[in-house]
Each structure stands twice: as structure tokens, then as C-alpha cells.
Design a protein around this motif. Structure first.
Motif, PDB file in Angstrom:
ATOM      1  N   ARG A 154       0.867   4.916  -2.545  1.00 40.07           N
ATOM      2  CA  ARG A 154       1.632   5.711  -3.524  1.00 40.07           C
ATOM      3  C   ARG A 154       0.734   6.606  -4.356  1.00 40.07           C
ATOM      4  NH1 ARG A 154       6.760   2.621  -5.232  1.00 40.07           N
ATOM      5  NH2 ARG A 154       6.595   3.916  -7.054  1.00 40.07           N
ATOM      6  N   LYS A 155       1.350   7.601  -4.981  1.00 37.94           N
ATOM      7  CA  LYS A 155       0.590   8.540  -5.805  1.00 37.94           C
ATOM      8  C   LYS A 155       0.454   8.045  -7.240  1.00 37.94           C
ATOM      9  CE  LYS A 155       1.284  12.966  -3.464  1.00 37.94           C
ATOM     10  NZ  LYS A 155      -0.085  12.907  -2.950  1.00 37.94           N
ATOM     11  N   ASP A 156       1.495   7.409  -7.750  1.00 36.58           N
ATOM     12  CA  ASP A 156       1.454   6.978  -9.147  1.00 36.58           C
ATOM     13  C   ASP A 156       0.523   5.781  -9.327  1.00 36.58           C
ATOM     14  OD1 ASP A 156       2.841   4.841  -8.111  1.00 36.58           O
ATOM     15  OD2 ASP A 156       4.779   5.597  -8.722  1.00 36.58           O
TER      16      ASP A 156
END
Length: 217
Positions: A122-124
DNA sequence: ATGACGATTTACT
DNA sequence: GTAAATCGTCATA
């Protein structure tokens, strides 16, 4: 801590197992002794050769789904959409390709490791606890399950098992059924109520069957 | 050999 | 709500 389910536990049809798995705990034991575990809150039953949505529909059998034809208690892990793994528990008798897809867990042990595993995709920088094992692809990622786990025996393998709680089982009324998720085509199997969820659990994926009728947990 | 698609998830308009 | 990501499997040729 519960006791490891034996062969007998898996020697049932997929609907029976899918329902009895709700409330059971799936455990992944790491080599360093760490336990990753979660309470199963969502499952789907696949009905074998006659089920148009099953990988074993019309007796289809290949290298991919070979473990569906093994003895009850094997894990069937497949790769899909070019990026996700999904984990099923094989049941019924040997050569009878019944299976139950594990769709969501309420994480219990090893949340730190699960977070780390999930974050990698994921990016977050944060994954809420209720999202850690929500959805079949996500829970495999959290538990570190990939194709290498296809065909392992949950009755004997040191890497994973199902544990049955010593406490009282989930009452029937706390399990709600609905249509399976992501099933295409137009057969009667599309709408069949073969998805089972723990009523009101906030760890269940997608739309919750019977949500309007049931209180929260 | 080739092409369409999937028991999904995430990010973006 | 819509689209992209991404590749093994299966059906068709």
C-alpha cells in the motif's frame, strides 16, 4: 488457546464446514515461533463439480487446483488478478473437490507483523485493524500465505492450522448467509446463499448480508 | 501460439 | 463510482 482441529473436523460438506468455521481461529506459525492468528468471521462454500462458480466445475482438474482433490484438511491456495492469493480449506472426502474460501478474519495475534505485511502493498502508512484481514486477498497478505502454501495439510503442518475454541461455539442465529462475492455468469449458483458471516462483525468484507436485521458486536 | 479473463484491491475522478 | 494494476490459467486456433 484452542486445540488444533483434526481430520474429522474437515470431513464434512462445504456448507457445514463454512458455517462451523465461523468463530474458529486460523493460526499461522512463523519459523521464529511468532503466531499470527485471527478469528474467522466470513467464509464461502464451494460445492465442487456441480458448482458453476467452483474451480472444480465439471470435474476440472489441473496443476492449479489439484489440492482440491486431496484429503480434507488441505489448504488450497490460488493466485488471481495477477497479484492476489486466496486461501481455501479443502473438505469432503478425498477426490471430492469441495472447499471453503476464507474471506475475513478478526485479527487476534501478531498484529504488528500483519500490519508490516499489508503495508508493503500500500501507499499509505497506516492500516486500521479492521482492514488487516478483510477480504480473501488481504488476509493472505497479512498472514504471509502464498502459492508455497498450496496443498499443505492443516492437520499436521507446523506452519498453519485451525484451532477450535474451548469456549462455546457461535450460535446459529449469529451467522448470516448471503450470495457469494464476485461470482459471474448466470446460473442459479450466482445467487445461492453460500456466503456466511458473523452477524454484525466489523471485520467482515464488503456489504454485510442481513446487516439491517442484526445488531453490532 | 494467442487472447480474454479472473472466488481482488487500491487509488483516483 | 470507475479504472488500473498485473499475470497464471484456460479456451480457442
Amino acid at each position: 488457546m484452542g486445540r488444533r482441529a483434526g481430520r474429522w473436523y474437515y470431513s464434512n460438506d462445504s456448507v457445514t464446514l463454512a458455517q462451523s468455521l465461523i468463530g474458529a481461529v486460523i493460526v499461522r506459525m512463523l519459523e521464529d515461533g511468532t503466531r499470527l492468528s485471527g478469528r474467522i468471521v466470513e467464509t464461502e462454500a464451494y460445492f465442487g463439480m456441480v458448482d458453476a462458480a467452483s474451480h472444480a466445475y465439471r470435474g476440472r482438474r489441473s496443476q492449479r487446483n489439484e489440492s482440491m482433490y486431496g484429503p480434507p484438511g488441505l489448504l488450497y491456495v490460488y493466485f488471481t488478478y495477477g497479484m492476489h492469493y486466496c486461501a481455501n480449506i479443502v473438505c469432503g472426502e478425498k477426490d471430492q473437490p469441495l472447499a471453503v474460501l476464507i474471506r475475513a478474519l478478526e485479527p487476534l495475534e501478531g498484529l504488528e507483523t500483519m500490519r508490516a505485511n499489508r503495508l508493503a502493498a500500500r501507499k499509505d502508512r497506516t492500516v486500521p485493524d479492521e482492514d488487516l484481514c478483510r477480504g480473501p486477498g488481504n488476509l493472505c497478505r497479512a498472514l504471509g500465505i502464498d502459492r508455497a502454501f498450496d496443498g499443505i495439510d492443516l492437520v499436521t503442518d507446523p506452519r498453519a492450522c485451525v484451532e477450535l475454541s474451548g469456549r462455546k461455539p457461535i450460535e446459529e442465529g449469529r451467522i448470516v448467509a448471503g450470495p457469494r462475492v464476485g461470482i459471474g455468469g448466470s446460473s442459479v449458483w450466482v445467487g445461492a446463499p453460500l456466503r456466511f458471516c458473523l452477524a454484525g462483525s466489523r471485520f467482515v468484507s464488503g456489504r454485510r448480508p442481513g446487516a439491517a436485521r442484526n445488531g453490532g458486536v
